[in-house]
Design an enzyme around this catalytic site. Sequence first.
Site, PDB file in Angstrom:
ATOM      1  N   ASP A  24       0.861  -1.180   0.000  1.00 60.21           N
ATOM      2  CA  ASP A  24       0.000   0.000   0.000  1.00 60.21           C
ATOM      3  C   ASP A  24       0.897   1.230   0.000  1.00 60.21           C
ATOM      4  O   ASP A  24       2.110   1.131   0.240  1.00 60.21           O
ATOM      5  CB  ASP A  24      -0.899  -0.009   1.243  1.00 60.21           C
ATOM      6  CG  ASP A  24      -1.803   1.225   1.327  1.00 60.21           C
ATOM      7  OD1 ASP A  24      -2.427   1.564   0.310  1.00 60.21           O
ATOM      8  OD2 ASP A  24      -1.858   1.854   2.384  1.00 60.21           O
ATOM      9  N   SER A  25       0.308   2.378  -0.234  1.00 61.07           N
ATOM     10  CA  SER A  25       1.075   3.623  -0.199  1.00 61.07           C
ATOM     11  C   SER A  25       1.543   3.957   1.208  1.00 61.07           C
ATOM     12  O   SER A  25       2.405   4.818   1.388  1.00 61.07           O
ATOM     13  CB  SER A  25       0.219   4.781  -0.731  1.00 61.07           C
ATOM     14  OG  SER A  25      -0.927   4.956   0.073  1.00 61.07           O
ATOM     15  N   TYR A  56      -0.523   8.412  -2.600  1.00 64.76           N
ATOM     16  CA  TYR A  56      -0.681   8.087  -4.023  1.00 64.76           C
ATOM     17  C   TYR A  56      -1.824   8.879  -4.663  1.00 64.76           C
ATOM     18  O   TYR A  56      -1.846   9.070  -5.876  1.00 64.76           O
ATOM     19  CB  TYR A  56      -0.985   6.599  -4.189  1.00 64.76           C
ATOM     20  CG  TYR A  56       0.214   5.679  -4.099  1.00 64.76           C
ATOM     21  CD1 TYR A  56       1.503   6.147  -3.844  1.00 64.76           C
ATOM     22  CD2 TYR A  56       0.047   4.311  -4.274  1.00 64.76           C
ATOM     23  CE1 TYR A  56       2.576   5.298  -3.757  1.00 64.76           C
ATOM     24  CE2 TYR A  56       1.122   3.431  -4.200  1.00 64.76           C
ATOM     25  CZ  TYR A  56       2.388   3.935  -3.937  1.00 64.76           C
ATOM     26  OH  TYR A  56       3.449   3.067  -3.861  1.00 64.76           O
ATOM     27  N   CYS A  87      -4.418  -1.151  -1.930  1.00 67.06           N
ATOM     28  CA  CYS A  87      -4.532   0.294  -2.109  1.00 67.06           C
ATOM     29  C   CYS A  87      -5.475   0.545  -3.265  1.00 67.06           C
ATOM     30  O   CYS A  87      -5.256   0.035  -4.377  1.00 67.06           O
ATOM     31  CB  CYS A  87      -3.148   0.881  -2.402  1.00 67.06           C
ATOM     32  SG  CYS A  87      -3.148   2.625  -2.858  1.00 67.06           S
ATOM     33  N   ASN A  88      -6.538   1.303  -3.026  1.00 62.24           N
ATOM     34  CA  ASN A  88      -7.513   1.562  -4.088  1.00 62.24           C
ATOM     35  C   ASN A  88      -6.904   2.345  -5.240  1.00 62.24           C
ATOM     36  O   ASN A  88      -7.160   2.042  -6.418  1.00 62.24           O
ATOM     37  CB  ASN A  88      -8.703   2.338  -3.519  1.00 62.24           C
ATOM     38  CG  ASN A  88      -9.518   1.519  -2.544  1.00 62.24           C
ATOM     39  OD1 ASN A  88      -9.121   1.358  -1.393  1.00 62.24           O
ATOM     40  ND2 ASN A  88     -10.633   0.984  -2.992  1.00 62.24           N
ATOM     41  N   THR A  89      -6.101   3.353  -4.928  1.00 59.72           N
ATOM     42  CA  THR A  89      -5.510   4.180  -5.982  1.00 59.72           C
ATOM     43  C   THR A  89      -4.555   3.361  -6.846  1.00 59.72           C
ATOM     44  O   THR A  89      -4.570   3.453  -8.077  1.00 59.72           O
ATOM     45  CB  THR A  89      -4.770   5.378  -5.369  1.00 59.72           C
ATOM     46  OG1 THR A  89      -5.690   6.136  -4.571  1.00 59.72           O
ATOM     47  CG2 THR A  89      -4.199   6.285  -6.456  1.00 59.72           C
ATOM     48  N   CYS A 200     -11.054   3.671   0.282  1.00 61.73           N
ATOM     49  CA  CYS A 200      -9.607   3.764   0.512  1.00 61.73           C
ATOM     50  C   CYS A 200      -9.297   2.895   1.719  1.00 61.73           C
ATOM     51  O   CYS A 200     -10.027   2.945   2.720  1.00 61.73           O
ATOM     52  CB  CYS A 200      -9.186   5.210   0.765  1.00 61.73           C
ATOM     53  SG  CYS A 200      -7.455   5.406   1.268  1.00 61.73           S
ATOM     54  N   THR A 201      -8.235   2.105   1.636  1.00 54.10           N
ATOM     55  CA  THR A 201      -7.938   1.172   2.726  1.00 54.10           C
ATOM     56  C   THR A 201      -7.515   1.871   4.008  1.00 54.10           C
ATOM     57  O   THR A 201      -7.481   1.245   5.065  1.00 54.10           O
ATOM     58  CB  THR A 201      -6.854   0.166   2.297  1.00 54.10           C
ATOM     59  OG1 THR A 201      -5.697   0.876   1.821  1.00 54.10           O
ATOM     60  CG2 THR A 201      -7.371  -0.758   1.204  1.00 54.10           C
ATOM     61  N   HIS A 202      -7.188   3.152   3.942  1.00 58.33           N
ATOM     62  CA  HIS A 202      -6.884   3.905   5.160  1.00 58.33           C
ATOM     63  C   HIS A 202      -8.138   4.173   5.995  1.00 58.33           C
ATOM     64  O   HIS A 202      -8.063   4.281   7.224  1.00 58.33           O
ATOM     65  CB  HIS A 202      -6.247   5.256   4.817  1.00 58.33           C
ATOM     66  CG  HIS A 202      -4.813   5.194   4.402  1.00 58.33           C
ATOM     67  ND1 HIS A 202      -4.416   4.713   3.177  1.00 58.33           N
ATOM     68  CD2 HIS A 202      -3.678   5.566   5.045  1.00 58.33           C
ATOM     69  CE1 HIS A 202      -3.096   4.796   3.087  1.00 58.33           C
ATOM     70  NE2 HIS A 202      -2.633   5.303   4.214  1.00 58.33           N
TER      71      HIS A 202
END
Length: 285
Positions: A24-25, A56, A87-89, A200-202
């Site tokens: 992930d970012s 990202y 990471c979605n982006t 978003c995974t965050h």
Amino acid sequence: MPGVKLLVLATPTPMSDKPIGIFDSGIGGLSVLKYIHASLPNEQLLYFADSGYAPYGGKTEDEVVERSLAIAGFLMQHEAKALVVACNTATAAAIKALRARYPDMPVVGVEPGLKPAAALSKTGTVGVLATKGTLASEKFRLLREQVSAATHVQFLPQPCIGLADQVEKGELQSAETALLLHRYIAPLIEQGADTLVLGCTHYPFVLPLIEETIARVTTRQVAIVDTGEPIARQLVRLLTERGLLQQEGPGKIAAFTTGSETALTTAFKRLLHLEPPVAPIVAAA
């Protein structure tokens, strides 16, 4: 026998014993790793947080593809048997490039949960909280159009600029994070959204604050869709189909970061109550 040297051949590591690479970012992908670790407790997991190049969401698609391929290359050097783009982006920008680079490997990406959200919605209006990069991607546009055509649900995309940064900084309950969430969520509720997608995974790490924000805005029930569990299910399915499941455990986790070693160690401990070894990486390539 005197004068004769014996050649000892190393036994190759079975594919099923090799690790799963997850990246992930930053720390957001830990929300996905949590489900993977719970579903596959015998597996060896490698987590790569690209915090030195985060976020990202504000980068160009080409930049995200470049970073994703570099990190995947690093994980392949550690003999990863599967890749999870947590990471979605990065999924929106780079999943095609990753699958093209590694056509024989299971590569699982993250998609905003538009289909399950459409099934949950009673008003036919769904808010999508995500980064600007995810919402601007061709992949998201096509998914949105496909699900809308099939369900007649209206999706309200809401770019959440700065929210992933707050999670990276550990600001999970701060006044600034609460203000951002109110700014992004209130207009969606006012437009009739009864379901919110965490794109978003965050964002699952500020779920308590999201729920508090919703409660302040409306007395209506609002469903929240997270995509971590479906990713784990898809990974289990692919590994099972290819005979790659690790049957014996216990699984171990190792982590790498292009950012702060201390920050990732703290995030693991605070968010998942885990303390894996964390190694700082100067460059993924």
